[in-house]
Design an enzyme around this catalytic site. Sequence first.
Site, PDB file in Angstrom:
ATOM      1  N   GLY A  43       0.782  -1.227   0.000  1.00  0.00           N
ATOM      2  CA  GLY A  43       0.000   0.000   0.000  1.00  0.00           C
ATOM      3  C   GLY A  43       0.810   1.271   0.000  1.00  0.00           C
ATOM      4  N   GLY A  44       2.122   1.185  -0.136  1.00  0.00           N
ATOM      5  CA  GLY A  44       2.951   2.374  -0.137  1.00  0.00           C
ATOM      6  C   GLY A  44       2.763   3.211  -1.384  1.00  0.00           C
ATOM      7  N   ASN A  64       6.362  -4.133  -7.503  1.00  0.00           N
ATOM      8  CA  ASN A  64       6.663  -4.912  -6.299  1.00  0.00           C
ATOM      9  C   ASN A  64       7.242  -6.285  -6.608  1.00  0.00           C
ATOM     10  OD1 ASN A  64       4.274  -3.972  -3.662  1.00  0.00           O
ATOM     11  ND2 ASN A  64       5.779  -2.775  -4.778  1.00  0.00           N
ATOM     12  N   ARG A  91       7.953   3.488  -9.234  1.00  0.00           N
ATOM     13  CA  ARG A  91       7.223   3.918  -8.042  1.00  0.00           C
ATOM     14  C   ARG A  91       6.911   5.412  -8.097  1.00  0.00           C
ATOM     15  NH1 ARG A  91       7.767   0.741  -3.364  1.00  0.00           N
ATOM     16  NH2 ARG A  91       6.536   2.357  -2.341  1.00  0.00           N
ATOM     17  N   HIS A 118      10.996  -4.758   4.882  1.00  0.00           N
ATOM     18  CA  HIS A 118       9.583  -4.904   4.518  1.00  0.00           C
ATOM     19  C   HIS A 118       9.371  -5.550   3.153  1.00  0.00           C
ATOM     20  CE1 HIS A 118       5.448  -4.032   5.493  1.00  0.00           C
ATOM     21  NE2 HIS A 118       5.247  -3.368   4.367  1.00  0.00           N
TER      22      HIS A 118
END
Length: 285
Positions: free
Chosen positions: A37-38, A46, A191, A263
């Site tokens: 969810g970033g 991802n 991103r 993460h």
Amino acid sequence: MSQSPDSRFVSVDGVRLHYYETDGPGERPPVIFTHGGGPGSSGWSNFRLSAVAFSARYRCYFLDFPQFGQSDMVPVDGPVFSWHARKLLGFMDALGIRQAHLVNQSFGGCVAIRFAADHPERVATLQLIASQPVERGITQPLPLFSKHAATLMSDYYLADGGPSPAKMAALIRRYELHDDHRLDEENLRLRYEASANPGFLKLLDIPGAFGQWENLLPVFSRVVAPTQVFWGLHDWFGGVDVPMLMLNQFADARLYVMGKAAHHVQTECPDEFNAVALAFIGGHE
């Protein structure tokens, strides 16, 4: 696979979903990858480092949820994970996917847990990376809900002139990686470009556009698919007590901890992640 596959779109409940598809053997259930969810996250950004290894054995789909990637920027109505899980169901129905292996990063894993609880017959195996589907851990509060993370999104999107490559690089290094050198230029570009979507910026002005937080602890006992949970030892968002909740209550789960990752374990340790994840799927065919 140095270049991304061709883009594809499908409409679910009037919402256009974007995904990438790679060819692979069609006799097995495919693999669906879902993202975190970033800011600027997408299925491809991802998991692009997993595309070659997985596509050698499976047809693969890299899905963008609504509000992410190239999918429609529409408000979420109601509990957030349930809402997105219904879109995942519609995606599978629209493409004629009866059952799939689900490989999921963080936020996507929370959606997948909700989906697996509600539609167990559609999930061949479930793999979760750093997912936080609860409000607190066993031994401590989750940093995700602390005052230190309260302004994470607004700082990126609204402060100091809005999205920029420099701010994206700083965010990824601080919150997602253990080794700063694992940030590569292609991931940074993907991103940042996705995060600067004008449609997403408009959502920030709509009250309640991101839905209601949903604690999934009550549905853990309904997750029956063989499950593997990946965790980075240096994950800023929480310790291993969070996946222990899943192991204790899912019907069939195990935990794989990576000592040199945070993460995004699939980005920091792609070869190890791909080997372990593929072995898990292969062991349940």
